[in-house]
Motif scaffolding. Structure first.
Motif, short mmCIF file in Angstrom:
data_model
loop_
_atom_site.label_atom_id
_atom_site.label_comp_id
_atom_site.label_asym_id
_atom_site.label_seq_id
_atom_site.Cartn_x
_atom_site.Cartn_y
_atom_site.Cartn_z
N HIS A 1 0.85 -1.19 0.00
CA HIS A 1 0.00 0.00 0.00
C HIS A 1 0.89 1.24 0.00
O HIS A 1 2.04 1.19 0.49
CB HIS A 1 -0.93 -0.02 1.21
N PRO A 2 0.39 2.36 -0.52
CA PRO A 2 1.20 3.58 -0.61
C PRO A 2 1.80 3.98 0.73
O PRO A 2 1.10 4.02 1.75
CB PRO A 2 0.19 4.63 -1.11
N SER B 1 -9.63 -13.11 -5.60
CA SER B 1 -11.05 -13.30 -5.82
C SER B 1 -11.85 -12.46 -4.83
O SER B 1 -11.33 -12.04 -3.78
CB SER B 1 -11.42 -14.78 -5.65
N GLY B 2 -13.10 -12.20 -5.16
CA GLY B 2 -13.94 -11.39 -4.28
C GLY B 2 -13.30 -10.06 -3.95
O GLY B 2 -13.19 -9.68 -2.79
N LEU B 3 -12.89 -9.33 -4.98
CA LEU B 3 -12.17 -8.06 -4.79
C LEU B 3 -12.83 -7.16 -3.76
O LEU B 3 -14.06 -6.99 -3.75
CB LEU B 3 -12.07 -7.31 -6.11
N GLN B 4 -11.99 -6.57 -2.92
CA GLN B 4 -12.45 -5.61 -1.93
C GLN B 4 -11.65 -4.33 -2.10
O GLN B 4 -10.54 -4.33 -2.61
CB GLN B 4 -12.26 -6.18 -0.52
N ALA B 5 -12.23 -3.24 -1.62
CA ALA B 5 -11.56 -1.95 -1.74
C ALA B 5 -10.17 -1.97 -1.14
O ALA B 5 -9.24 -1.34 -1.65
CB ALA B 5 -12.42 -0.86 -1.08
N GLU B 6 -9.99 -2.70 -0.05
CA GLU B 6 -8.70 -2.75 0.64
C GLU B 6 -7.63 -3.49 -0.15
O GLU B 6 -6.45 -3.43 0.19
CB GLU B 6 -8.88 -3.45 1.99
N ASP B 7 -8.04 -4.17 -1.23
CA ASP B 7 -7.06 -4.87 -2.07
C ASP B 7 -6.33 -3.91 -3.01
O ASP B 7 -5.35 -4.29 -3.65
CB ASP B 7 -7.73 -5.97 -2.90
N ALA C 1 -0.23 -1.96 -4.84
CA ALA C 1 0.72 -2.46 -5.83
C ALA C 1 1.10 -3.88 -5.43
O ALA C 1 1.24 -4.20 -4.24
CB ALA C 1 1.95 -1.58 -5.89
N TYR C 2 1.28 -4.72 -6.44
CA TYR C 2 1.65 -6.12 -6.19
C TYR C 2 2.94 -6.44 -6.94
O TYR C 2 3.09 -6.09 -8.11
CB TYR C 2 0.52 -7.06 -6.64
N TYR C 3 3.85 -7.09 -6.24
CA TYR C 3 5.14 -7.43 -6.81
C TYR C 3 5.38 -8.94 -6.69
O TYR C 3 5.16 -9.52 -5.62
CB TYR C 3 6.27 -6.71 -6.07
N CYS C 4 5.85 -9.53 -7.78
CA CYS C 4 6.31 -10.90 -7.70
C CYS C 4 7.81 -10.88 -7.50
O CYS C 4 8.48 -9.88 -7.75
CB CYS C 4 5.95 -11.69 -8.95
N SER C 5 8.33 -11.99 -7.01
CA SER C 5 9.78 -12.13 -6.91
C SER C 5 10.13 -13.60 -7.08
O SER C 5 9.29 -14.48 -6.88
CB SER C 5 10.33 -11.58 -5.60
N SER C 6 11.37 -13.84 -7.43
CA SER C 6 11.81 -15.21 -7.63
C SER C 6 13.27 -15.38 -7.24
O SER C 6 14.09 -14.46 -7.37
CB SER C 6 11.65 -15.62 -9.11
N GLY D 1 8.41 -5.76 -11.97
CA GLY D 1 8.30 -4.32 -12.02
C GLY D 1 7.12 -3.77 -11.23
O GLY D 1 7.04 -2.56 -11.00
N GLY D 2 6.21 -4.64 -10.83
CA GLY D 2 5.07 -4.22 -10.04
C GLY D 2 3.82 -3.98 -10.87
O GLY D 2 3.90 -3.57 -12.03
N THR D 3 2.67 -4.25 -10.26
CA THR D 3 1.37 -4.06 -10.91
C THR D 3 0.46 -3.27 -9.97
O THR D 3 0.27 -3.66 -8.82
CB THR D 3 0.70 -5.40 -11.22
N LYS D 4 -0.08 -2.17 -10.48
CA LYS D 4 -1.00 -1.36 -9.68
C LYS D 4 -2.41 -1.89 -9.88
O LYS D 4 -2.92 -1.91 -11.00
CB LYS D 4 -0.92 0.10 -10.12
N LEU D 5 -3.03 -2.34 -8.79
CA LEU D 5 -4.40 -2.84 -8.84
C LEU D 5 -5.35 -1.72 -8.43
O LEU D 5 -5.22 -1.16 -7.33
CB LEU D 5 -4.57 -4.04 -7.93
N THR D 6 -6.29 -1.43 -9.30
CA THR D 6 -7.33 -0.45 -9.00
C THR D 6 -8.66 -1.18 -8.84
O THR D 6 -9.05 -1.95 -9.71
CB THR D 6 -7.45 0.59 -10.12
#
Lengths: 110, 119
Positions: A41-42, A78-84, A87-92, A103-108
């Motif tokens: 979260h920001p 699943s079942g998206l909520q406002a609190e979701d 930004a989401y980052y994967c790593s390996s 690089g990150g994905t911004k979920l709106t």
């Protein structure tokens, strides 16, 4: 090492499901079952949501699930909520004993 | 619950060395098989793994930073440190310290500290 590839943004309405992809190579995502996902979260530190491709740490909602096929990993919420909304980052883990992030994905949440 | 707190100068001049410390509370840094990591995030951008140090002292560095990077553990002060030399504006970022049971999963994070490289 090159960053893993994620879409810059995804969006969905409350209650819906979304999927975020994370593409790497056979030297990282495809070579090991050591993919993780973080939520940020920001202004906050990232929080580990998934590790070992699909395992949720204690306390993480089962609305979060993940998988991997070949060189691409995926996170589904699943079942998206406002609190979701975050930004989401994967790593390996990588073949040279390092860690690489996406690089990150911004979920709106609409 | 372990707590991690980064500290160090918020402003570093170009070509100088960036030095940060991460204080570990609610647990001894040498009491368990943990990896102690540094991750950074330039303003408005994504996460970049800097490197990790195992409790035994083994280090793992991002190849792109390896020539400028030194990490160490001070068990007497229960903290670990990051030194990044010859910094440029590209090193401006929020720097996070973190702990994980494995190299690849930093799980417990500090709140982060902003370091700006500018003259």
């Amino acid at each position: 090492q090159s960053a893993l590839t994620q879409p810059a943004s995804v969006s969905g309405s409350p209650g819906q499901s979304i999927t975020i992809s994370c593409t790497g190579t056979s030297s990282d995502v495809g070579g090991y079952n050591y993919v993780s996902w973080y939520q940020q979260h920001p202004g906050k530190a990232p929080e580990l949501m998934i590790y070992d491709v699909s395992v949720r740490p204690s306390g993480i909602s089962n609305r979060f699930s993940a998988s991997k096929s070949g060189n691409t990993a995926s996170l589904t919420i699943s079942g998206l909520q406002a609190e979701d909304e975050a930004a989401y980052y994967c790593s390996s883990y990588t073949s040279i004993t390092t860690v690489v992030f996406g690089g990150g994905t911004k979920l709106t949440v609409l | 619950q372990v707590q991690l707190q980064e500290s160090g100068p918020g402003l570093v001049k170009p070509s100088q060395t960036l030095s940060l410390t991460c204080a570990v509370s609610a647990g001894s840094i040498s009491s368990g098989a943990f990896y102690w990591s540094w991750i950074r995030q330039p303003p408005g951008k994504g996460l970049e793994w800097i490197g990790s140090i195992y409790y035994s002292g083994s280090t793992y560095y991002n190849p792109s930073l390896k020539s400028r990077l030194t990490m160490s553990v001070d068990t007497s002060k229960n903290q670990f440190s990051l030194n990044l030399s010859s910094v440029t504006a590209a090193d401006t970022a929020v720097y996070y310290c973190a702990r994980g049971g494995t190299l690849q999963y930093p799980k417990d994070w500090g709140q982060g500290t902003l370091v700006t490289v500018s003259s």
